[in-house]
Design a protein around this motif. Structure first.
Motif, mmCIF file in Angstrom:
data_model
loop_
_atom_site.group_PDB
_atom_site.id
_atom_site.type_symbol
_atom_site.label_atom_id
_atom_site.label_comp_id
_atom_site.label_asym_id
_atom_site.label_seq_id
_atom_site.Cartn_x
_atom_site.Cartn_y
_atom_site.Cartn_z
ATOM 1 N N SER A 279 -44.033 -92.553 -18.258
ATOM 2 C CA SER A 279 -45.389 -92.783 -18.732
ATOM 3 C C SER A 279 -46.058 -91.428 -18.890
ATOM 4 N N PRO A 280 -46.742 -91.190 -20.011
ATOM 5 C CA PRO A 280 -47.442 -89.911 -20.156
ATOM 6 C C PRO A 280 -48.522 -89.726 -19.096
ATOM 7 N N ASP A 281 -48.971 -90.838 -18.490
ATOM 8 C CA ASP A 281 -49.994 -90.751 -17.450
ATOM 9 C C ASP A 281 -49.480 -90.084 -16.181
ATOM 10 N N THR A 282 -48.159 -89.976 -16.043
ATOM 11 C CA THR A 282 -47.598 -89.404 -14.815
ATOM 12 C C THR A 282 -46.965 -88.035 -15.043
ATOM 13 N N ASP A 283 -47.226 -87.426 -16.197
ATOM 14 C CA ASP A 283 -46.663 -86.095 -16.455
ATOM 15 C C ASP A 283 -47.095 -85.081 -15.397
ATOM 16 N N ASP A 284 -48.288 -85.278 -14.825
ATOM 17 C CA ASP A 284 -48.782 -84.349 -13.810
ATOM 18 C C ASP A 284 -48.556 -84.877 -12.392
ATOM 19 N N LYS A 285 -47.729 -85.911 -12.256
ATOM 20 C CA LYS A 285 -47.510 -86.525 -10.942
ATOM 21 C C LYS A 285 -46.040 -86.469 -10.518
ATOM 22 N N VAL A 286 -45.296 -85.530 -11.073
ATOM 23 C CA VAL A 286 -43.913 -85.322 -10.638
ATOM 24 C C VAL A 286 -43.923 -84.870 -9.183
ATOM 25 N N LYS A 287 -43.054 -85.416 -8.382
ATOM 26 C CA LYS A 287 -43.043 -85.108 -6.958
ATOM 27 C C LYS A 287 -42.866 -83.608 -6.728
ATOM 28 N N SER A 288 -43.545 -83.098 -5.712
ATOM 29 C CA SER A 288 -43.479 -81.672 -5.392
ATOM 30 C C SER A 288 -42.112 -81.311 -4.836
ATOM 31 N N LEU A 289 -41.813 -80.031 -4.838
ATOM 32 C CA LEU A 289 -40.557 -79.545 -4.269
ATOM 33 C C LEU A 289 -40.456 -79.931 -2.799
ATOM 34 N N ASN A 290 -41.533 -79.772 -2.061
ATOM 35 C CA ASN A 290 -41.488 -80.111 -0.637
ATOM 36 C C ASN A 290 -41.211 -81.596 -0.426
ATOM 37 N N THR A 291 -41.796 -82.439 -1.278
ATOM 38 C CA THR A 291 -41.542 -83.875 -1.166
ATOM 39 C C THR A 291 -40.089 -84.188 -1.468
ATOM 40 N N LEU A 292 -39.538 -83.575 -2.501
ATOM 41 C CA LEU A 292 -38.128 -83.805 -2.834
ATOM 42 C C LEU A 292 -37.201 -83.307 -1.723
ATOM 43 N N LEU A 293 -37.569 -82.229 -1.081
ATOM 44 C CA LEU A 293 -36.768 -81.759 0.052
ATOM 45 C C LEU A 293 -36.825 -82.756 1.208
ATOM 46 N N ASP A 294 -38.014 -83.302 1.467
ATOM 47 C CA ASP A 294 -38.126 -84.330 2.506
ATOM 48 C C ASP A 294 -37.216 -85.508 2.178
ATOM 49 N N ILE A 295 -37.177 -85.887 0.912
ATOM 50 C CA ILE A 295 -36.342 -87.002 0.477
ATOM 51 C C ILE A 295 -34.862 -86.655 0.647
ATOM 52 N N TYR A 296 -34.472 -85.459 0.255
ATOM 53 C CA TYR A 296 -33.074 -85.047 0.378
ATOM 54 C C TYR A 296 -32.614 -85.104 1.840
ATOM 55 N N TYR A 297 -33.424 -84.530 2.726
ATOM 56 C CA TYR A 297 -33.040 -84.531 4.135
ATOM 57 C C TYR A 297 -33.136 -85.928 4.752
ATOM 58 N N GLY A 298 -33.970 -86.786 4.177
ATOM 59 C CA GLY A 298 -34.102 -88.148 4.673
ATOM 60 C C GLY A 298 -33.080 -89.104 4.089
ATOM 61 N N SER A 299 -32.263 -88.649 3.173
ATOM 62 C CA SER A 299 -31.233 -89.494 2.557
ATOM 63 C C SER A 299 -29.851 -88.904 2.808
ATOM 64 N N VAL A 300 -29.495 -87.861 2.060
ATOM 65 C CA VAL A 300 -28.211 -87.190 2.270
ATOM 66 C C VAL A 300 -28.116 -86.691 3.711
ATOM 67 N N GLY A 301 -29.234 -86.243 4.246
ATOM 68 C CA GLY A 301 -29.248 -85.720 5.617
ATOM 69 C C GLY A 301 -29.237 -86.782 6.686
ATOM 70 N N ARG A 302 -29.255 -88.071 6.284
ATOM 71 C CA ARG A 302 -29.223 -89.162 7.259
ATOM 72 C C ARG A 302 -28.148 -90.182 6.895
ATOM 73 N N ASN A 303 -27.004 -89.702 6.466
ATOM 74 C CA ASN A 303 -25.858 -90.574 6.220
ATOM 75 C C ASN A 303 -26.096 -91.524 5.060
ATOM 76 N N GLY A 304 -26.813 -91.078 4.036
ATOM 77 C CA GLY A 304 -27.004 -91.897 2.850
ATOM 78 C C GLY A 304 -26.665 -91.104 1.606
ATOM 79 N N ASN A 305 -26.579 -91.786 0.477
ATOM 80 C CA ASN A 305 -26.482 -91.131 -0.821
ATOM 81 C C ASN A 305 -27.840 -91.197 -1.490
ATOM 82 N N LEU A 306 -28.191 -90.160 -2.230
ATOM 83 C CA LEU A 306 -29.475 -90.092 -2.920
ATOM 84 C C LEU A 306 -29.271 -90.334 -4.409
ATOM 85 N N ILE A 307 -29.915 -91.376 -4.939
ATOM 86 C CA ILE A 307 -29.935 -91.635 -6.372
ATOM 87 C C ILE A 307 -31.384 -91.425 -6.828
#
Length: 685
Positions: A279-307
């Protein structure tokens, strides 16, 4: 026999037939599941008519000609995924609207009927070829729910869907993952024949891992935030459960079941934007780097796969904002896991299995999860010690089990030698395929990995230590009820600079301090970045756009003082209807204090599961006098809000109003009698 076959498959995955000397424990992964777990991180792509209609869930009544990307480039998608460090792509070949991204002979709602390439195109063909070119694995999502097909809801539909599956699974080469959800909404319910669907998948793609709430290849993690439980077993109890509404409890999906019936590891799905489709309304709402890092460590870093979902825009490419953030994440992860400090350590263990040449402590730091170390059968508590000649500084610990023989570790801790005394710095539960601990910086010459409890003799493949580079905290922008904006960062070290004129913040832009006053009662846009002046390092830019502040607003009904929390400018506070009010509908009526021209409204749901009350079906009314309301300015449902409780934006034809009324018609969760609102807003811009 089934257990033996699983064991052999798991052993073949890592080529270690001699591991038969170690007895397997519990449910075991297949060869395909071992390979799948090693992928760890791959792309989800949502693309279809919703991309062009600004909807999350299409109704299937859209004109297929609306699908018309001007410069679709599947090679750009694959190239972006490859450069981001991803190992594959799963695409929404058919979503709930029934639109097929290939010219299916079982539907009339396809790319064949679209304006794209005059109906001669095939998105799946282009993407599968691009994945092959860039060395990526190809996967497909086909929703069994079809809001377009005339046979949906009849006895014949299951075979129609099976035929559709077969068409895809036999036309585009190897498929590493078949993605199913149990969506079965709307006014028509279809009893799905899951046994039939699975037979089709395994007949044509025997190595495909099937995703759903109950697998059988991998399971939904129970949320669309991409976060697995801090305890996460790869085994799950599935008897009595089915995909969708009949799935296991959220806790079981998030954490698995200790000693579960089947090996069904967690897959963590999340979108890089608030919604799944572009949606063009979310062009400025892409998740921050810090948020994506939290997600990475909360998925791959906790015995999961990240899609990670990266939607395709209306041109047919990945938007620059999304790809830029993906590259930032890749650079950060590369820098973090570049130098395994444990390779320089002398490794010893209190207990090592004897008479098995495949078991060596040296395997713990050889960088391969195909080798391992293990204790004797009667030892389930043990310690591995890493000794360094010179002090090392680390802030990440990576542990891996040799999962071909089952998941075993129940609890472990990490200690260091601090001024001659052992000091515990972490205490956790499960490990599984991979566990990554994010820690403060520690400097020491000795690190101890203590396994305190295990289901059977621990079999560990890797112990790694890293020093991740320091990160600048991304600023957060908020506005209160009166229209006063505040900007905060997790650390006080960086300077925060901001703009309100739409330009990008630099070190020369105004600096924000606790004394800074930014007043935007009538709305506006604020951009901010954190800087380290000495090094000129900068955080990603963040942006917040505001409409009219609720300074003059008052709740008319209900009379409870708590209702004011729905319009206080603070999404952390929540109004919820009285528990004694056991029947829908519920409503909130507000006096805006002035007549405004409204073009829509916003609804922010609570993410607190203990409060609940997330609204699904709604009607929004306006009035100039608070007495005459007429027909609703907007009515419908907040698509997918149960699984993805993000702020909702609903537009309607401009209307002058002083009073607004949001009526909650149905709940997002069955048997939830409450309605709740974290924040209600209006759109005037």
């Amino acid at each position: 026999m089934k257990k033996t076959n699983l064991l052999l498959a798991g052993l073949l995955a890592c080529g270690m037939a001699s591991a038969q000397k170690i007895q397997p424990y519990g449910a075991l992964p297949s060869k395909a599941q071992v390979v799948w777990n090693d992928m760890e991180y791959y792309m989800f792509i949502h693309f279809g008519p919703n991309t062009f209609t600004n909807k999350e869930w299409g109704h299937g009544d859209e004109d297929p000609k609306v699908f018309n990307p001007t410069r679709l480039d599947a090679r750009q998608w694959a190239r972006t995924a490859k450069q981001a460090g991803m190992k594959g792509i799963v695409i929404t070949a058919k979503h709930h609207d029934g639109f097929c991204l290939w010219p299916s002979k079982y539907s009339t709602h396809t790319v064949r009927e679209s304006a794209w390439k005059n109906g001669k195109g095939d998105v799946l063909a282009e993407l599968s070829a691009a994945c092959k070119e860039y060395g990526l694995k190809f996967g497909v999502y086909l929703s069994p729910w079809d809001r377009n097909h005339p046979e949906y809801g009849t006895a014949s539909y299951n075979q129609v869907f099976a035929n559709t599956l077969e068409e895809v699974l036999t036309s585009y080469g190897p498929v590493f993952e078949q993605w199913f959800d149990g969506a079965n909404g709307g006014n028509i319910k279809q009893p799905y024949d899951w046994d039939l669907f699975h037979k089709v998948v395994y007949k044509h793609q025997p190595n495909a891992v099937i995703f759903s709430d109950v697998g059988p290849g991998c399971r939904w993690v129970g949320n669309e935030n991409g976060i697995a439980g801090t305890t996460n077993w790869s085994t799950l109890n599935v008897k009595g459960f089915s995909p969708g509404a009949g799935g296991p409890p959220t806790k079981s999906l998030n954490e698995g079941n200790e000693d579960g019936e089947q090996w069904i590891p967690a897959e963590c799905d999340v979108s890089i934007r608030p919604g799944w489709f572009y949606s063009p309304d979310t062009d400025d709402k892409v998740k921050s780097l810090n948020t994506l890092l939290d997600i990475y460590y909360g998925s791959v870093g906790r015995n999961g796969n990240l899609i990670l979902n990266v939607p395709i825009d209306r041109d047919g490419v990945i938007h620059p904002n999304d790809s830029t953030r993906l590259m930032e994440l890749r650079r950060t992860l590369d820098a973090t896991f570049k130098n395994n400090l444990a390779k320089n350590a002398v490794v010893t263990a209190t207990d090592t299995r004897k008479n098995n040449p495949e078991v060596k402590v040296a395997h713990l730091t050889d960088g391969s999860n195909a080798t391992y170390w293990a204790t004797p059968d009667n030892v389930t508590a043990t310690t591995v010690k890493l000794t360094f000649k010179k002090p090392v500084t680390f802030n990440r610990v990576v542990l891996q089990e040799y999962i071909a023989l089952g998941q075993r570790v129940k609890a472990f801790s990490v200690e260091i030698l601090d001024n001659g005394v052992k000091k515990e710095i972490a205490r956790e539960t499960t490990i599984g395929h991979k566990r990554i601990l994010r820690l403060p910086d520690y400097t020491t010459t000795e690190v101890y990995i203590n396994i305190s409890d295990a289901k059977a003799a621990p079999v560990i493949s890797e112990i790694q230590l890293y020093e991740a580079p320091g990160m600048l905290a991304t600023p957060e922008i908020r506005r209160d009820k009166e229209g006063m904006v505040t900007i905060t960062a997790a650390s006080a070290d960086p300077e925060i600079h901001y703009t309100t004129d739409g330009t990008a913040p630099t070190l020369n832009s105004p600096m924000y301090t606790p004394q800074t006053e930014i007043r935007l009662p009538q709305g506006g846009t604020v951009k901010a970045r954190a800087f380290l002046r000495k090094t000129k390092a900068a955080s990603p830019e963040v942006k917040a756009s505001f409409d009219v502040a609720p300074a003059k607003w008052q709740v008319v009904a209900p009379a409870a003082a708590e209702a004011a929390k729905a319009i206080d400018g603070n999404t952390a506070t929540v109004w919820a209807s009285d528990k004694k009010e056991t029947q829908y509908p519920h409503q909130l009526e507000v006096d805006l204090g002035e007549t405004l021209t409204l073009k829509g409204f916003t609804y922010t749901p609570t993410t607190n599961e203990h409060i609940g009350g997330v609204i699904y079906g709604y009607a929004f009314y306006t009035s100039t006098d608070g007495k005459s309301w007429g027909q609703p300015a907007a009515a419908g449902s907040f698509a997918n809000i149960k699984n993805n409780p993000v702020p909702q934006t609903i537009s309607f034809a401009p209307v002058k109003a002083r009073f607004i009324r949001l009526v909650a018609l149905t709940p997002a969760t069955e048997k939830d009698n409450r309605a709740s609102i974290a924040e209600l807003g209006v759109i005037t811009k």
